[in-house]
Design an enzyme around this catalytic site. Structure first.
Site, PDB file in Angstrom:
ATOM      1  N   VAL A 240       0.753  -1.321  -0.005  1.00  0.00           N
ATOM      2  CA  VAL A 240       0.180   0.222   0.166  1.00  0.00           C
ATOM      3  C   VAL A 240       0.953   1.014   0.180  1.00  0.00           C
ATOM      4  O   VAL A 240       0.911   1.295   1.041  1.00  0.00           O
ATOM      5  CB  VAL A 240      -0.828  -0.307   1.436  1.00  0.00           C
ATOM      6  CG1 VAL A 240      -2.336  -1.413   0.718  1.00  0.00           C
ATOM      7  CG2 VAL A 240      -0.306  -0.389   2.412  1.00  0.00           C
ATOM      8  N   HIS A 241       1.641   1.472  -0.945  1.00  0.00           N
ATOM      9  CA  HIS A 241       2.871   2.080  -1.116  1.00  0.00           C
ATOM     10  C   HIS A 241       2.387   3.986  -1.084  1.00  0.00           C
ATOM     11  O   HIS A 241       2.587   4.396   0.470  1.00  0.00           O
ATOM     12  CB  HIS A 241       3.705   2.470  -2.444  1.00  0.00           C
ATOM     13  CG  HIS A 241       3.846   1.569  -3.001  1.00  0.00           C
ATOM     14  ND1 HIS A 241       4.677   0.872  -2.783  1.00  0.00           N
ATOM     15  CD2 HIS A 241       2.966   0.827  -4.085  1.00  0.00           C
ATOM     16  CE1 HIS A 241       5.256  -0.598  -4.180  1.00  0.00           C
ATOM     17  NE2 HIS A 241       3.891   0.137  -4.795  1.00  0.00           N
ATOM     18  N   ASP A 242       1.433   4.488  -0.963  1.00  0.00           N
ATOM     19  CA  ASP A 242       0.635   5.708  -0.889  1.00  0.00           C
ATOM     20  C   ASP A 242      -0.181   6.089   0.577  1.00  0.00           C
ATOM     21  O   ASP A 242       0.405   6.774   0.730  1.00  0.00           O
ATOM     22  CB  ASP A 242      -0.685   6.363  -2.249  1.00  0.00           C
ATOM     23  CG  ASP A 242       0.063   6.053  -3.366  1.00  0.00           C
ATOM     24  OD1 ASP A 242       1.019   6.186  -3.579  1.00  0.00           O
ATOM     25  OD2 ASP A 242      -1.311   6.221  -3.691  1.00  0.00           O
TER      26      ASP A 242
END
Length: 317
Positions: A240-242
């Site tokens: 979940v990079h962001d």
């Protein structure tokens, strides 16, 4: 209370980041602006509205921004990761928002929100940096109202869309270079080197899905994205990079940073969009006579379990 503006191209991990801001009582979400990226602008804007609707945020103004990079065409979207609609082809599971887009463009909304804010604001760009580059070019006075810019983007050791480049930076390298290397605004860069280390597993996703209707829907949106990352990670889970960048924006210092001189490769070739971080240190750069790029804080480490717990606790509320 942290005053935030999100610039985004939803995108599954963008959805988690927006949800995190909406779920955090210590966040004053002033506005959301959209940009091309994971899918086209019309779809990223629609997705942003629907994610806000899931959290009952009719009050947050949304404005559509750039539908293309500053200079060169965008080679392709990320449908193979996020699905045709950006949300694993499940965006219709989300409610429609009664309040549509604001009657202005993204850059104008960003400038107005900054001007009207009583205190400096944190901007969280989690897509291509086109809107932010345009804001800083057209409204240089806005710099003084920006507390910091927390960017999800770049890769220090690797890329994801190419061997050298991370998707957000690669999507508009000229804009990224303007923001990262040329502007004098406090900036934190959260690269995929760290976000990959913060990957969540099946148990984490199951816990979120069991927390309530919103958590269940967020996990529903990960279907295509989760399949992609399960194959690339070699285990059931996702990245979940962001949301990791949003966690740092909400809780400064959650991620450990080091200060590097940063530049972006804008030439056409296999390194286009590469984030170049000079890790030699200020003294070595000065002695070498080669000191390119301005210094930004780059997130390099974290208590990974603490980051996952922060995300899960906020998103489950």
């Amino acid at each position: 209370m942290t005053a935030l503006i999100i610039d985004t191209d939803p995108g599954v991990d963008d959805a988690f980041a927006i949800a995190l801001a909406c779920s955090s009582p210590d966040v004053d979400l002033l506005g959301v602006t959209t940009v091309f990226g994971n899918v086209g602008l019309a779809m990223t804007t629609r997705n942003a509205l629907r994610i806000l609707a899931l959290y009952g945020r009719e009050d947050v103004p949304v404005a559509a921004g750039a539908d293309r990079p500053l200079v060169y065409p965008h080679p392709h979207r990320a449908r193979y990761v996020h699905g045709e609609d950006g949300l694993s082809d499940r965006s219709n599971l989300l409610p429609e928002r009664a309040t549509g887009v604001a009657g202005t463009d993204a850059v104008s909304l960003l400038a107005r929100l900054l001007e009207e804010a009583p205190e400096p604001v944190t901007i969280v760009p989690i897509g291509p940096l086109t809107n932010i580059a345009l804001l800083l070019a057209a409204h240089p006075g806005a710099r003084g109202k920006i507390e910091r810019i927390v960017i999800m983007g770049g890769g220090i050791e690797r890329g994801n869309v190419t061997a050298a480049a991370e998707f957000n930076i690669w999507s508009d390298p000229e804009a990224a270079r303007r923001v990262l290397a040329e502007e004098d605004v406090p900036t934190v860069l959260v690269p995929l080197d760290l976000t990959h280390r913060c990957a969540v597993d099946a148990a984490w996703l199951d816990s979120l899905a069991g927390s309530g209707e919103r958590g269940r829907l967020l996990v529903e949106l990960t279907a295509t994205y989760r399949e992609f990352y399960s194959r690339t990670l070699g285990r059931d889970g996702t990245v979940v990079h962001d949301a990791v960048a949003m966690a740092e924006a909400i809780s400064p210092g959650l991620l450990a940073t080091e200060t590097y001189a940063v530049d972006v490769e804008c030439a056409h070739g296999p390194a286009r969009g590469m984030t170049v971080a000079d890790r030699r240190g200020a003294v070595a750069r000065e002695l070498s006579g080669v000191d390119d790029g301005r210094e930004v804080a780059v997130a390099v480490d974290a208590d990974l379990d603490a980051v996952r717990e922060f995300l899960l606790s906020r998103l489950s509320s």
